[in-house]
Design an enzyme around this catalytic site. Structure first.
Site, PDB file in Angstrom:
ATOM      1  N   GLN A   1       0.858  -1.198   0.000  1.00 54.92           N
ATOM      2  CA  GLN A   1       0.000   0.000   0.000  1.00 54.92           C
ATOM      3  C   GLN A   1       0.889   1.241   0.000  1.00 54.92           C
ATOM      4  O   GLN A   1       1.617   1.519   0.955  1.00 54.92           O
ATOM      5  CB  GLN A   1      -0.922   0.036   1.214  1.00 54.92           C
ATOM      6  CG  GLN A   1      -1.921   1.198   1.096  1.00 54.92           C
ATOM      7  CD  GLN A   1      -2.843   1.322   2.283  1.00 54.92           C
ATOM      8  OE1 GLN A   1      -2.399   1.381   3.427  1.00 54.92           O
ATOM      9  NE2 GLN A   1      -4.134   1.370   2.030  1.00 54.92           N
TER      10      GLN A   1
ATOM     11  N   TYR B   1      -5.702  10.294   4.367  1.00 55.03           N
ATOM     12  CA  TYR B   1      -4.266  10.387   4.074  1.00 55.03           C
ATOM     13  C   TYR B   1      -4.032  11.425   2.965  1.00 55.03           C
ATOM     14  O   TYR B   1      -4.979  12.034   2.450  1.00 55.03           O
ATOM     15  CB  TYR B   1      -3.718   9.002   3.701  1.00 55.03           C
ATOM     16  CG  TYR B   1      -3.394   8.196   4.935  1.00 55.03           C
ATOM     17  CD1 TYR B   1      -2.086   8.024   5.348  1.00 55.03           C
ATOM     18  CD2 TYR B   1      -4.410   7.664   5.727  1.00 55.03           C
ATOM     19  CE1 TYR B   1      -1.783   7.323   6.509  1.00 55.03           C
ATOM     20  CE2 TYR B   1      -4.124   6.969   6.882  1.00 55.03           C
ATOM     21  CZ  TYR B   1      -2.804   6.795   7.273  1.00 55.03           C
ATOM     22  OH  TYR B   1      -2.503   6.119   8.422  1.00 55.03           O
TER      23      TYR B   1
ATOM     24  N   ARG C   1      -9.196  -7.475   9.953  1.00 56.38           N
ATOM     25  CA  ARG C   1      -9.259  -8.082  11.281  1.00 56.38           C
ATOM     26  C   ARG C   1      -9.539  -9.588  11.252  1.00 56.38           C
ATOM     27  O   ARG C   1      -8.964 -10.325  12.060  1.00 56.38           O
ATOM     28  CB  ARG C   1     -10.303  -7.336  12.120  1.00 56.38           C
ATOM     29  CG  ARG C   1      -9.882  -5.917  12.449  1.00 56.38           C
ATOM     30  CD  ARG C   1     -11.032  -5.063  12.918  1.00 56.38           C
ATOM     31  NE  ARG C   1     -12.016  -4.860  11.873  1.00 56.38           N
ATOM     32  CZ  ARG C   1     -13.123  -4.149  12.022  1.00 56.38           C
ATOM     33  NH1 ARG C   1     -13.402  -3.608  13.196  1.00 56.38           N
ATOM     34  NH2 ARG C   1     -13.959  -3.996  11.014  1.00 56.38           N
TER      35      ARG C   1
HETATM   36  C1  LIG Z   1      -4.644  -2.996  12.912  1.00 56.92           C
HETATM   37  C2  LIG Z   1      -5.217  -2.333  11.703  1.00 56.92           C
HETATM   38  C3  LIG Z   1      -4.415  -1.487  10.939  1.00 56.92           C
HETATM   39  C4  LIG Z   1      -4.926  -0.897   9.776  1.00 56.92           C
HETATM   40  N1  LIG Z   1      -4.099  -0.153   8.969  1.00 56.92           N
HETATM   41  C5  LIG Z   1      -4.533   0.264   7.765  1.00 56.92           C
HETATM   42  C6  LIG Z   1      -3.637   0.850   6.843  1.00 56.92           C
HETATM   43  O1  LIG Z   1      -2.432   0.967   7.082  1.00 56.92           O
HETATM   44  N2  LIG Z   1      -4.154   1.264   5.659  1.00 56.92           N
HETATM   45  C7  LIG Z   1      -5.477   1.119   5.335  1.00 56.92           C
HETATM   46  O2  LIG Z   1      -5.895   1.501   4.239  1.00 56.92           O
HETATM   47  N3  LIG Z   1      -6.344   0.545   6.189  1.00 56.92           N
HETATM   48  C8  LIG Z   1      -5.892   0.104   7.379  1.00 56.92           C
HETATM   49  N4  LIG Z   1      -6.756  -0.567   8.208  1.00 56.92           N
HETATM   50  C9  LIG Z   1      -8.164  -0.777   7.791  1.00 56.92           C
HETATM   51  C10 LIG Z   1      -8.334  -2.165   7.150  1.00 56.92           C
HETATM   52  O3  LIG Z   1      -7.542  -2.325   5.992  1.00 56.92           O
HETATM   53  C11 LIG Z   1      -9.797  -2.403   6.770  1.00 56.92           C
HETATM   54  O4  LIG Z   1     -10.188  -1.427   5.831  1.00 56.92           O
HETATM   55  C12 LIG Z   1     -10.725  -2.372   7.998  1.00 56.92           C
HETATM   56  O5  LIG Z   1     -10.135  -3.035   9.089  1.00 56.92           O
HETATM   57  C13 LIG Z   1     -12.074  -3.019   7.688  1.00 56.92           C
HETATM   58  O6  LIG Z   1     -11.924  -4.340   7.250  1.00 56.92           O
HETATM   59  P1  LIG Z   1     -12.140  -5.630   8.234  1.00 56.92           P
HETATM   60  O7  LIG Z   1     -13.532  -5.540   8.778  1.00 56.92           O
HETATM   61  O8  LIG Z   1     -11.949  -6.812   7.303  1.00 56.92           O
HETATM   62  O9  LIG Z   1     -11.107  -5.542   9.294  1.00 56.92           O
HETATM   63  C14 LIG Z   1      -6.268  -1.143   9.385  1.00 56.92           C
HETATM   64  C15 LIG Z   1      -7.069  -1.980  10.172  1.00 56.92           C
HETATM   65  C16 LIG Z   1      -6.555  -2.570  11.321  1.00 56.92           C
HETATM   66  C17 LIG Z   1      -7.446  -3.491  12.120  1.00 56.92           C
END
Ligand SMILES: Cc1cc2nc3c(=O)[nH]c(=O)nc-3n(C[C@H](O)[C@H](O)[C@H](O)COP(=O)(O)O)c2cc1C
Length: 406
Positions: free
Chosen positions: A102, A177, A353
């Site tokens: 990314q 961002y 997650r």
């Molecule tokens: C620990 C953690 C760190 C994250 N860091 C980023 C990141 O660096 N860039 C980004 O676009 N989204 C980041 N996210 C968001 C996830 O990519 C995702 O969009 C969000 O968790 C929803 O998806 P999920 O329900 O499958 O977790 C992060 C999420 C978590 C839990």
């Protein structure tokens, strides 16, 4: 009738690359790098994710330049980390998964001590809340020549990433961002050709995408993660996101990843579930910042109870609008959800997650009828980003230890 879920577990094409299935580990900044260099734990995390059967993992966060980092430990794309990145990619590819990175820029918010008094730069000048206790209380506005330079930096970083062996690049257009700061009228108050109308606000992001495409060439898979809505007053909404997705498609994006929210102003919109606030207060060392977080807590960390596939309705509108690939992200935790997303025509699904809780989700979901991931959305993983050792699932803490996971 064939089960739509089968489509999820069959090989799928993304640009010139073939993924073994339609599941991609979403970008989750792991906090497992020191002074900008990947640690063995970061390598192991992505290798473990690969062993669990995902089609592609995403290394986050890859800052386009040193000043694109939120803090000094984050990775930025430069020759000094070629060796460790090559090793990470080699180890993940040995599991059968591909590796995306990314690529982003923090723009106007940063607590990177390496700024040493200089201001982080975004579309418009303002307060830099993240930097208040780091001697960086203000953000400056980019001049036009600085904008041109930043666009070049995106291209150079992409060329580096391709040369290191990444299979794909995901440009970060969302979550408040650097590029998203231009897209959102809430943070972009420019009066030149980079501000004002949506067309003008899209200009910087489209120029970055064009520079990246030129650097990597046709066929190289480019993903773009967008916020379909900022979730703040004066920010963008789904109608704008439809235009943004269409413009990215015209500028040769292969896959739009449909997220929402802004990590600096309304993070709970993207991480639905339990509030991040208690965990962040535990991690915060500065008493002043803790006080600020408590005072702004309710406004900043709003309540969004978790629901399966919480971005479905908005993301389906993007799906209907563009012909390029569309990737769903947000609360896809079970086979029922994956089936629904495949039926709605999404090309890929990103998982964040759920994979931190159960890296074997892809293998298990393919073989267990009725698979449902056990992640409770306590969101503690996300509060550990800056903790020593970085993120881990506190419910299944052994998942990423070296050796056999539990
Ligand atoms: C620990 C953690 C760190 C994250 N860091 C980023 C990141 O660096 N860039 C980004 O676009 N989204 C980041 N996210 C968001 C996830 O990519 C995702 O969009 C969000 O968790 C929803 O998806 P999920 O329900 O499958 O977790 C992060 C999420 C978590 C839990």
């Amino acid at each position: 009738m064939t089960d739509p879920l089968n489509r999820c577990f069959a090989p799928a094409q993304l640009g010139s690359r073939s993924l073994r299935n339609r599941l991609i580990k979403s970008a989750t900044f792991e906090g497992k790098c020191l002074n900008g260099v990947p640690t063995p734990e970061l390598v192991r995390l992505h290798e473990r994710i690969g062993e669990g059967g995902v089609g592609m993992t995403t290394l986050a966060y890859c800052a386009a330049e040193a000043d694109g980092r939120i803090h000094e430990n984050m990775l930025y794309m430069h020759e000094g980390i070629r060796g460790p990145l090559e090793e990470l990619i080699r180890r993940v590819r040995a599991t059968g998964a591909l590796v995306s990175g990314q690529l982003g820029h923090c723009g106007n918010f940063s607590k990177n001590r390496a700024f040493q008094g200089r201001r982080p730069l975004g579309p418009s000048a303002g307060i830099n809340p993240l930097g208040l206790t780091y001697g960086l209380p203000f953000a400056g506005a980019l001049s036009k020549s600085q904008i041109r330079r930043r666009v070049e930096v995106f291209g150079q970083a992409a060329a580096f990433m391709k040369s290191v062996g990444f299979d794909a690049i995901e440009i970060h257009f969302g979550h408040g961002y650097g590029i998203s700061q231009f897209l959102s009228p809430r943070t972009n108050r420019r009066t030149d050709e980079y501000g004002g109308s949506l067309e003008n606000r899209m200009r910087f992001g489209l120029e970055c995408l064009a520079a990246v495409r030129e650097a990597v060439g046709d066929g190289f898979p480019l993903l773009g993660k967008i916020s379909m809505m900022d979730g703040v007053r004066g920010g963008i909404g789904v109608e704008d996101a439809l235009e943004i997705a269409a413009a990215l498609e015209r500028e040769s994006l292969d896959l739009v990843v449909c997220s929402g929210g802004t990590s600096s102003m309304n993070p709970m919109l993207l991480f639905r579930g339990d509030s991040l606030l208690p965990g962040l207060l535990e991690q915060e060392k500065s008493a002043l910042m803790r006080l600020g977080m408590k005072l702004s807590g309710k406004r900043m960390f709003r309540e969004y109870p978790f629901e399966e596939t919480y971005f479905f309705d908005a993301a389906r509108r993007i799906r209907d609008r563009v012909k390029c690939g569309v990737c769903y992200v947000g609360g896809a935790n079970s086979n029922d959800s994956l089936r629904k997303l495949m039926s709605a025509g999404f090309d890929f699904v990103q998982l964040g997650r759920p994979l931190l809780y159960d890296p074997d989700m892809p293998k298990r979901a393919a073989s267990e009828i009725g698979y449902a991931n056990g992640c409770s959305h306590c969101n503690r993983c996300a509060t550990l980003i800056d903790a020593p050792g970085g993120i881990q699932c506190v419910e299944r803490p052994k998942n990423f230890e070296l050796g056999t996971p539990d």
